[in-house]
Design a protein around this motif. Structure first.
Motif, PDB file in Angstrom:
ATOM      1  N   ILE A 194       0.661  -1.168   0.205  1.00 34.89           N
ATOM      2  CA  ILE A 194      -0.039  -0.044  -0.025  1.00 34.89           C
ATOM      3  C   ILE A 194       0.857   1.232   0.063  1.00 34.89           C
ATOM      4  O   ILE A 194       1.628   1.345   1.081  1.00 34.89           O
ATOM      5  CB  ILE A 194      -0.928   0.090   1.186  1.00 34.89           C
ATOM      6  CG1 ILE A 194      -1.832  -1.229   1.323  1.00 34.89           C
ATOM      7  CG2 ILE A 194      -1.792   1.330   1.344  1.00 34.89           C
ATOM      8  CD1 ILE A 194      -1.988  -1.961   2.715  1.00 34.89           C
ATOM      9  N   ALA A 195       0.931   2.089  -0.946  1.00 37.55           N
ATOM     10  CA  ALA A 195       1.779   3.130  -1.040  1.00 37.55           C
ATOM     11  C   ALA A 195       0.942   4.358  -0.563  1.00 37.55           C
ATOM     12  O   ALA A 195       0.033   4.799  -1.020  1.00 37.55           O
ATOM     13  CB  ALA A 195       2.358   3.292  -2.750  1.00 37.55           C
ATOM     14  N   LEU A 196       1.743   5.045   0.351  1.00 34.62           N
ATOM     15  CA  LEU A 196       1.067   6.463   0.823  1.00 34.62           C
ATOM     16  C   LEU A 196       1.886   7.498  -0.085  1.00 34.62           C
ATOM     17  O   LEU A 196       3.051   7.521  -0.033  1.00 34.62           O
ATOM     18  CB  LEU A 196       1.486   6.804   2.247  1.00 34.62           C
ATOM     19  CG  LEU A 196       0.661   5.804   3.099  1.00 34.62           C
ATOM     20  CD1 LEU A 196       0.822   6.277   4.547  1.00 34.62           C
ATOM     21  CD2 LEU A 196      -0.862   5.763   2.903  1.00 34.62           C
ATOM     22  N   PHE A 197       1.317   8.062  -1.193  1.00 33.44           N
ATOM     23  CA  PHE A 197       1.991   8.993  -2.089  1.00 33.44           C
ATOM     24  C   PHE A 197       1.381  10.451  -1.808  1.00 33.44           C
ATOM     25  O   PHE A 197       0.386  10.636  -1.965  1.00 33.44           O
ATOM     26  CB  PHE A 197       1.628   8.505  -3.381  1.00 33.44           C
ATOM     27  CG  PHE A 197       2.492   9.094  -4.588  1.00 33.44           C
ATOM     28  CD1 PHE A 197       3.692   8.941  -4.841  1.00 33.44           C
ATOM     29  CD2 PHE A 197       1.908  10.461  -5.126  1.00 33.44           C
ATOM     30  CE1 PHE A 197       4.488   9.619  -5.795  1.00 33.44           C
ATOM     31  CE2 PHE A 197       2.569  11.069  -5.965  1.00 33.44           C
ATOM     32  CZ  PHE A 197       3.758  10.739  -6.462  1.00 33.44           C
ATOM     33  N   GLY A 198       2.556  11.195  -1.593  1.00 37.23           N
ATOM     34  CA  GLY A 198       2.119  12.724  -1.573  1.00 37.23           C
ATOM     35  C   GLY A 198       3.378  13.494  -1.221  1.00 37.23           C
ATOM     36  O   GLY A 198       4.408  13.079  -0.999  1.00 37.23           O
ATOM     37  N   PRO A 199       3.425  14.710  -1.511  1.00 37.45           N
ATOM     38  CA  PRO A 199       4.508  15.619  -1.339  1.00 37.45           C
ATOM     39  C   PRO A 199       4.800  15.791   0.398  1.00 37.45           C
ATOM     40  O   PRO A 199       3.866  15.295   1.071  1.00 37.45           O
ATOM     41  CB  PRO A 199       4.217  17.005  -1.727  1.00 37.45           C
ATOM     42  CG  PRO A 199       2.621  16.987  -1.660  1.00 37.45           C
ATOM     43  CD  PRO A 199       2.107  15.549  -1.725  1.00 37.45           C
ATOM     44  N   SER A 200       6.115  16.147   0.467  1.00 38.02           N
ATOM     45  CA  SER A 200       6.353  16.161   2.127  1.00 38.02           C
ATOM     46  C   SER A 200       5.317  17.283   2.539  1.00 38.02           C
ATOM     47  O   SER A 200       5.112  18.081   1.995  1.00 38.02           O
ATOM     48  CB  SER A 200       7.824  16.721   2.363  1.00 38.02           C
ATOM     49  OG  SER A 200       8.097  17.667   1.327  1.00 38.02           O
ATOM     50  N   GLY A 201       5.044  16.874   3.903  1.00 37.60           N
ATOM     51  CA  GLY A 201       4.172  17.727   4.472  1.00 37.60           C
ATOM     52  C   GLY A 201       2.624  17.169   4.382  1.00 37.60           C
ATOM     53  O   GLY A 201       1.777  17.839   4.890  1.00 37.60           O
ATOM     54  N   SER A 202       2.426  16.067   3.470  1.00 40.18           N
ATOM     55  CA  SER A 202       0.950  15.612   3.188  1.00 40.18           C
ATOM     56  C   SER A 202       0.535  14.638   4.116  1.00 40.18           C
ATOM     57  O   SER A 202      -0.486  14.447   4.221  1.00 40.18           O
ATOM     58  CB  SER A 202       0.977  14.957   1.985  1.00 40.18           C
ATOM     59  OG  SER A 202       1.856  14.058   1.805  1.00 40.18           O
ATOM     60  N   GLY A 203       1.508  14.286   5.292  1.00 39.65           N
ATOM     61  CA  GLY A 203       0.917  13.315   6.160  1.00 39.65           C
ATOM     62  C   GLY A 203       1.279  12.006   6.324  1.00 39.65           C
ATOM     63  O   GLY A 203       0.928  11.385   7.206  1.00 39.65           O
ATOM     64  N   ALA A 229       5.541   4.368   2.296  1.00 38.99           N
ATOM     65  CA  ALA A 229       5.412   6.029   1.848  1.00 38.99           C
ATOM     66  C   ALA A 229       6.511   6.419   0.956  1.00 38.99           C
ATOM     67  O   ALA A 229       7.609   6.235   1.020  1.00 38.99           O
ATOM     68  CB  ALA A 229       5.488   6.932   3.246  1.00 38.99           C
ATOM     69  N   SER A 230       6.179   7.445  -0.098  1.00 38.20           N
ATOM     70  CA  SER A 230       7.142   7.835  -0.906  1.00 38.20           C
ATOM     71  C   SER A 230       6.514   9.067  -1.710  1.00 38.20           C
ATOM     72  O   SER A 230       5.384   9.125  -1.564  1.00 38.20           O
ATOM     73  CB  SER A 230       7.268   6.634  -2.035  1.00 38.20           C
ATOM     74  OG  SER A 230       8.033   7.255  -2.961  1.00 38.20           O
ATOM     75  N   HIS A 231       7.592   9.810  -2.243  1.00 40.93           N
ATOM     76  CA  HIS A 231       7.001  10.793  -3.114  1.00 40.93           C
ATOM     77  C   HIS A 231       7.692  10.596  -4.436  1.00 40.93           C
ATOM     78  O   HIS A 231       7.786  11.657  -5.303  1.00 40.93           O
ATOM     79  CB  HIS A 231       7.293  12.311  -2.517  1.00 40.93           C
ATOM     80  CG  HIS A 231       8.768  12.484  -2.187  1.00 40.93           C
ATOM     81  ND1 HIS A 231       9.241  12.731  -0.978  1.00 40.93           N
ATOM     82  CD2 HIS A 231       9.756  12.542  -3.281  1.00 40.93           C
ATOM     83  CE1 HIS A 231      10.569  12.950  -1.215  1.00 40.93           C
ATOM     84  NE2 HIS A 231      10.839  12.820  -2.438  1.00 40.93           N
ATOM     85  N   ALA A 232       8.029   9.362  -4.638  1.00 40.15           N
ATOM     86  CA  ALA A 232       8.594   9.305  -6.253  1.00 40.15           C
ATOM     87  C   ALA A 232       7.762   8.166  -6.850  1.00 40.15           C
ATOM     88  O   ALA A 232       7.475   7.121  -6.441  1.00 40.15           O
ATOM     89  CB  ALA A 232      10.250   8.577  -5.835  1.00 40.15           C
ATOM     90  N   LEU A 233       7.429   8.855  -8.109  1.00 36.95           N
ATOM     91  CA  LEU A 233       6.101   8.165  -8.612  1.00 36.95           C
ATOM     92  C   LEU A 233       6.924   6.950  -9.069  1.00 36.95           C
ATOM     93  O   LEU A 233       6.038   5.677  -9.350  1.00 36.95           O
ATOM     94  CB  LEU A 233       5.817   8.997  -9.619  1.00 36.95           C
ATOM     95  CG  LEU A 233       4.501   8.488 -10.506  1.00 36.95           C
ATOM     96  CD1 LEU A 233       3.283   8.077  -9.619  1.00 36.95           C
ATOM     97  CD2 LEU A 233       4.130   9.516 -11.672  1.00 36.95           C
ATOM     98  N   ASP A 234       8.065   6.814  -9.355  1.00 41.14           N
ATOM     99  CA  ASP A 234       8.627   5.441 -10.230  1.00 41.14           C
ATOM    100  C   ASP A 234       8.709   4.376  -9.249  1.00 41.14           C
ATOM    101  O   ASP A 234       8.403   3.118  -9.362  1.00 41.14           O
ATOM    102  CB  ASP A 234       9.899   5.641 -11.061  1.00 41.14           C
ATOM    103  CG  ASP A 234      10.923   5.935  -9.723  1.00 41.14           C
ATOM    104  OD1 ASP A 234      10.721   6.744  -8.989  1.00 41.14           O
ATOM    105  OD2 ASP A 234      12.031   5.456  -9.776  1.00 41.14           O
ATOM    106  N   GLU A 235       9.002   4.770  -7.845  1.00 39.11           N
ATOM    107  CA  GLU A 235       9.004   3.476  -6.759  1.00 39.11           C
ATOM    108  C   GLU A 235       7.471   2.965  -6.655  1.00 39.11           C
ATOM    109  O   GLU A 235       7.367   1.722  -6.440  1.00 39.11           O
ATOM    110  CB  GLU A 235       9.560   4.475  -5.505  1.00 39.11           C
ATOM    111  CG  GLU A 235      11.007   4.617  -5.353  1.00 39.11           C
ATOM    112  CD  GLU A 235      11.093   5.366  -4.106  1.00 39.11           C
ATOM    113  OE1 GLU A 235      10.477   5.309  -3.087  1.00 39.11           O
ATOM    114  OE2 GLU A 235      12.337   6.205  -4.163  1.00 39.11           O
TER     115      GLU A 235
END
Lengths: 230, 355
Positions: free
Chosen positions: B28-37, B184-190
């Motif tokens: 389960i990927a939590l994807f979002g910019p830093s500060g998104s929680g 958790a990641s903010h890198a789309l390729d991961e």
């Protein structure tokens, strides 16, 4: 031997080493506890504890000695109880000299330990928590080993400082040769005696050597700790 | 089997209110910019953060009721957090010793082999490279025998070369252990490589959640608007054709031909096709180098005024979704509209194999 110490002077030296060992031996565990509480726990009486622990650092040592007399003296609340229930008397005894030294070096040790406790990355403790370690387990397996350089430094500093304690010791434990007369007290006594400069000089050289030794050990501890971390 | 998570937390600067549900096992990927929680959600799940409200229900077990140190939630932190006073071996043992494992050492060899740790066991953490450190941190969390693994941007502190070194290990981890992983990641390729379920976070809230392959190509979400927007297809290698130097990958009944792959037939793979690499045609062109011509139905069209471009969402007739980015002019010439059936042309070299 390089310095021909008289039997009395040798006794003063051994007594000083023993008194300081006891001051550090009893004081260090307590200092770890207090440092842990001061650095970790927020509670209402926190400032009071902080103040009581650090007071001997700020007060004239004579005042500290006198306060010890008030509390631990034969008629003091703690002193009377100790004598009544345990038959222990602290005033004018070697144990009393150790107590006076302990109280004097306690703030030094707490400070040094606290600094090393606060330098520990709380993230490591979080990691340990997720790996199944409860609070006490974390303290033993992460906090203590990481604070070890600080603990050793505290012990060495405390020991060295304890060797030189004067005011509180002479006020609380008096200056009894073979019982409470530590190195600085012996030097003071020698200087008070006509023709005692020789003896004072010999003892002073011993004191200087002990201080240098303490400094060397402290440096060594710091250096080894630094080497392992980086 | 599902993982259900609810987290509410208030900071001085804002609030986090997140809830999602995902099938397990899976990533389960939590994807979002830093500060998104992302980190807030993970810390709350692990019990490292006191929150107003947290609920973590894994296959019917309410994990928030268990003391954090007994939750058996493995956590791989962004910065590794190896214990500096312990060797790699003892770092690995730290959690294993406390896992109450019936058979000590069971699985340990597997984990050490999977992550390639055997040569590192005697080393001290400060002598390890960033990539090695993260591998040890992952191994340490796995040896705790967790029922749930949290990974908080485990690669973000690494440079590209180190990331490429670890990503295959993570992909292997996904298939080797049937372990629910929250990543958790903010890198789309991961995310495209690893995730099964995607939870998009935006300033403390869930913007969208669902199957990763659906969400990456959903128009209207920020992912589709990106320069590297792409369709991701889950497939299986079913045939190698050495004489043509091509391999065939089946995604449902859609067949992609790609340059010869070095993986055995029957392997599960993920394919990525960038939106800007997909050509649309209304008639079958002749004399053209494109290898893959796939029948597809247009399911949605979105005009991006700023770029004079048109995003087209395609449902392949044989299964799978693609995105195509064309100019407004091309879309008007071909009369592209919702429901129309077109040919999606994809060069074999434009089909990228994700580890």
């Amino acid at each position: 031997m390089l310095f021909n110490l008289s039997p009395d002077e040798q006794q003063a030296l051994l007594l000083t080493l023993g008194v300081s060992a006891r001051a550090v031996g009893f004081g260090l565990p307590l200092a770890i506890l207090v440092a842990a509480i001061l650095s970790r726990v927020r509670f209402p009486g926190r400032f009071l504890l902080h103040a009581v622990v650090h007071l001997p650092l700020m007060l004239p040592p004579v005042v500290t000695g006198w306060l010890l007399l008030l509390v631990f003296g034969v008629n003091g609340p703690v002193g009377a109880a100790l004598e009544k229930y345990f038959g222990v008397r602290l005033v004018f005894t070697e144990a009393g000299a150790a107590l006076a030294c302990l109280v004097m070096i306690f703030p030094l040790m707490v400070r040094s330990i606290r600094l090393s406790l606060e330098a520990i990355d709380p993230g490591l403790l979080q990691a340990a928590c997720t790996l199944g370690a409860g609070p006490f387990d974390r303290f033993l397996s992460i906090t203590l080993p990481l604070a070890m350089p600080g603990l050793l430094t505290a012990a060495v500093l405390g020991y060295t400082a304890s060797l030189g304690e004067f005011g509180a010791v002479i006020t609380f434990a008096a200056n009894i040769p073979g019982e409470t007369q530590t190195l600085p007290l012996a030097i003071y006594a020698a200087l008070e005696t006509p023709g005692g400069e020789q003896a004072a000089a010999r003892l002073s050289v011993v004191a200087i050597l002990l201080a240098l030794l303490g400094l060397g050990v402290a440096e060594l501890v710091g250096w080894r700790a630094g080497r392992r971390r980086t | 089997m599902t993982l259900r998570v609810e987290v509410e937390h208030r900071y001085r600067t804002g609030a986090v209110s997140v809830s999602f549900e995902a099938p397990t096992p899976g990533v389960i990927a939590l994807f979002g910019p830093s500060g998104s929680g992302k980190t807030t959600v993970m810390n709350a799940m692990a019990g490292l953060l006191r929150t107003r409200h947290v609920r973590v229900n894994l296959n019917g077990v309410a994990l928030q009721m268990i003391a954090p140190s007994q939750r058996q939630i493995g956590y791989v932190f962004q910065d590794g957090r190896l214990f500096p006073h312990l060797t790699v071996q003892h770092n690995l043992h730290y959690g294993a010793k406390r896992s109450g494992a019936r058979k000590p050492g069971a699985g340990q060899d597997d984990v050490i082999a999977l992550l390639g740790l055997s040569a590192l066991l005697k080393r001290w953490p400060h002598t390890l490279s960033g990539g090695e450190r993260q591998r040890v941190a992952i191994g340490r969390a796995l040896l705790r025998q967790p029922r749930l693994l949290l990974m908080d941007e485990p690669l973000s502190a690494l440079d590209q070369a180190r990331r490429d070194e670890i990503l295959p290990y993570l992909a292997r981890l996904r298939s080797a252990f049937s372990l629910p992983i929250v990543y958790a990641s903010h890198a789309l390729d991961e995310v495209m490589r690893l995730a099964d379920t995607l939870v998009l976070l935006e300033s403390g809230r869930v913007r969208a959640a669902g199957k990763m392959t659906d969400l990456v190509s959903r128009l209207g979400l920020p992912l589709a608007m990106r320069e590297d927007a792409a369709g991701v297809l889950l497939g299986r290698v079913f045939d190698h054709a050495p004489e043509r130097r091509l391999s065939a990958v089946a995604c449902g009944s859609t067949v992609f031909r790609v340059p010869m792959l070095a993986v055995p037939e029957g392997s599960d793979v993920r394919l990525r096709v960038l939106a800007r690499d997909v050509i649309l045609a209304t008639n079958e062109p002749r004399g053209i180098s494109v290898t893959n011509m796939l029948e597809a139905r247009i399911t949605e069209v979105l005009r991006i005024e700023a770029d004079h471009a048109m995003l087209v969402q395609l449902e392949l007739v044989g299964g799978g979704q693609l995105l195509s980015r064309v100019t407004v002019d091309a879309a008007e010439r071909l009369g592209l509209r919702h429901g129309m059936v077109v040919l999606a042309l994809v060069k074999a070299v434009s089909v990228e194999l994700l580890a």
